[in-house]
Motif scaffolding. Structure first.
Motif, short mmCIF file in Angstrom:
data_model
loop_
_atom_site.label_atom_id
_atom_site.label_comp_id
_atom_site.label_asym_id
_atom_site.label_seq_id
_atom_site.Cartn_x
_atom_site.Cartn_y
_atom_site.Cartn_z
N ASP A 32 42.84 43.51 47.32
CA ASP A 32 44.07 44.00 46.68
C ASP A 32 44.19 43.49 45.25
N LYS A 33 43.84 42.24 45.04
CA LYS A 33 43.85 41.68 43.69
C LYS A 33 42.83 42.40 42.81
N GLY A 34 41.66 42.68 43.39
CA GLY A 34 40.63 43.38 42.64
C GLY A 34 41.04 44.79 42.24
N LYS A 35 41.76 45.48 43.13
CA LYS A 35 42.20 46.84 42.83
C LYS A 35 43.11 46.88 41.61
N VAL A 36 43.96 45.85 41.49
CA VAL A 36 44.86 45.78 40.33
C VAL A 36 44.05 45.55 39.05
N GLN A 37 43.01 44.70 39.13
CA GLN A 37 42.17 44.45 37.96
C GLN A 37 41.42 45.71 37.54
N LYS A 57 35.43 44.26 36.49
CA LYS A 57 36.39 45.36 36.63
C LYS A 57 35.94 46.59 35.86
N SER A 105 39.40 39.60 51.58
CA SER A 105 40.86 39.55 51.42
C SER A 105 41.29 39.59 49.96
N LEU A 106 40.33 39.46 49.04
CA LEU A 106 40.65 39.53 47.61
C LEU A 106 40.74 40.97 47.10
N GLN A 123 32.92 39.04 39.50
CA GLN A 123 34.34 38.82 39.75
C GLN A 123 34.58 39.16 41.22
N ASP A 168 37.01 39.27 43.30
CA ASP A 168 38.07 40.19 43.72
C ASP A 168 37.65 41.64 43.49
#
Length: 414
Positions: free
Chosen positions: A12-17, A54, A9-10, A81, A83
């Protein structure tokens, strides 16, 4: 799709990073575009042991754009990391990494990606190369070639080469000028200080910082610490590097003496037992211990555990050890890589060059697999130079080029 991450579930946050890192990695972005059009890695299976950050994600996406199937495990149990790992899993990467792996889980993940029967292996520290040569020789014999990101890993591979047991060619990406002169010096220099500050929030100015080792990593740390107002002491075993440190304006002495003076100790040698029991016993109350080397063997945690009467976690990433004398010593990140355990590792800008070398070296191996011998190679000069040229271009900087007359003059013995 096979993967193992902490929490999908993390993603989406990882995609931004990853998006943030990609924006600051223009050289790899150019290579990504080339790979997307040319597909130089079509049908190639890659197993990689890297810090799952990232920046690593941007490299993985570049390899996949070139047509590769990627299997990924962490090169440190505490550097992932989560995410980012989740985002990569969603993108179709066979990623087996999460922060807080046990030693057994760490090596199980390496075993899993090794058994994927890779054509190319990418490593950071040499654990994947070592596993293939010690526990999966049949798989190793089918590998086209590999790369290695770190000084520690290159040392291990050179030892294999010397013993004539290396089963495939390896390009020492760490030895590229556009890697070690920038990643090791500026990247580790900044990110190590960043990790110490995030963990402790102390003031560097006025402190006595002892840096063990004056290789490229040690140089970078020493320069950054001095730039923030620290008084810096260097310890070394190499007389040439020690002399260089003296000429650079640093104090140089044995660790036995430095142990009595330092407020912060940072190891950067790639060797074992740099700071041991006899040093701990000489240290002042409140000393901070950090490691910037690849493995958690430079600050002897074993010795620290054996002499301490108590220990406790007093901050995230900070363990307090109380000695029989009542002195307190503070170990950061359990003695592992302080810049990745206590912070985010190198900035995207510097990893841009390191991972550009990785991507281009992988393509070079695929294109030259039939002629490369089973030994350790440096990154071809044309790759090194191209990475520098692309980085300068991305910074809007133009440089001169030799005229034909100048070229002839330099090539003439007269």
């Amino acid at each position: 799709m096979s993967y193992k991450v902490k929490d999908l579930s993390l993603a989406d946050k990882g995609k931004v990073q990853i998006e943030w890192a990609r924006k600051h990695m223009p050289v790899l972005d150019i290579i990504h575009e080339e790979f997307s059009k040319e597909k130089p890695l079509k049908g190639i299976r890659i197993s990689a042991v890297l810090h799952v950050t990232k920046e690593t994600a941007v490299l993985v996406e570049t390899l996949m754009a070139g047509g590769a199937e990627v299997w990924l495990a962490a090169s440190n149990p505490l550097s992932t990391q989560d995410d980012v790992a989740a985002a990569l899993a969603v993108e179709g990467v066979h990623v087996f990494a999460w922060r807080g792996e046990t030693q057994e889980e760490y090596f199980d993940a390496i075993k899993t990606i090794a058994e994927a029967q890779p054509h190319i292996v990418i490593d950071d520290g040499g654990d994947l190369h070592a596993y293939l040569h010690s526990s999966a020789e049949e798989i190793a014999r089918k590998v086209f070639g590999g790369t290695e990101e770190t000084t520690t890993g290159v040392h291990r591979l050179k030892a294999m080469e010397k013993q004539k047991i290396l089963k495939y060619p390896v390009i020492a990406v760490n030895n590229a000028l556009t890697k070690f002169m920038f990643d090791n010096r500026y990247g580790t220099g900044q990110s190590t200080i960043d990790g110490i500050l995030r963990a402790t929030n102390i003031l560097i100015a006025g402190k006595i910082v002892v840096v063990a080792g004056y290789g490229w990593v040690g140089r970078g740390i020493a320069l950054r610490a001095r730039g923030m107002g620290a008084r810096v002491i260097i310890t070394e075993v190499d007389p040439i590097r020690a002399l260089e440190a003296v000429m650079d304006g640093f104090e140089v002495m044995k660790m036995d003496k430095a142990a009595e003076l330092g407020d912060i100790f940072i190891t950067a040698t790639g060797n074992i037992d740099v700071i041991t029991k006899r040093h701990f016993e000489k240290m002042k109350d409140g000393v901070i211990l950090a490691n910037a080397g690849h493995f958690d063997v430079e600050v002897s945690v074993r010795d620290l555990e054996s002499i301490a009467v108590s220990k406790r976690e007093i901050r995230n990433c900070v363990t307090e050890y109380v000695l029989p004398s009542g002195k307190r010593l503070y170990l950061l990140g359990k003695g592992r890589l302080v810049n990745l355990v206590c912070a985010e590792g190198h900035s995207s800008e510097v990893m841009d060059m390191s991972f550009a070398n990785q991507a281009l070296s992988v393509r070079y191996i695929v294109e030259n697999k039939d002629v490369l011998e089973k030994r350790v190679y440096d990154v071809p000069r044309e790759i090194d130079s191209r990475v520098a040229e692309l980085k300068l271009r991305s910074m809007g900087i133009e440089i001169d080029s030799l005229t034909e007359e100048q070229r002839r003059y330099l090539e003439s013995w007269k």
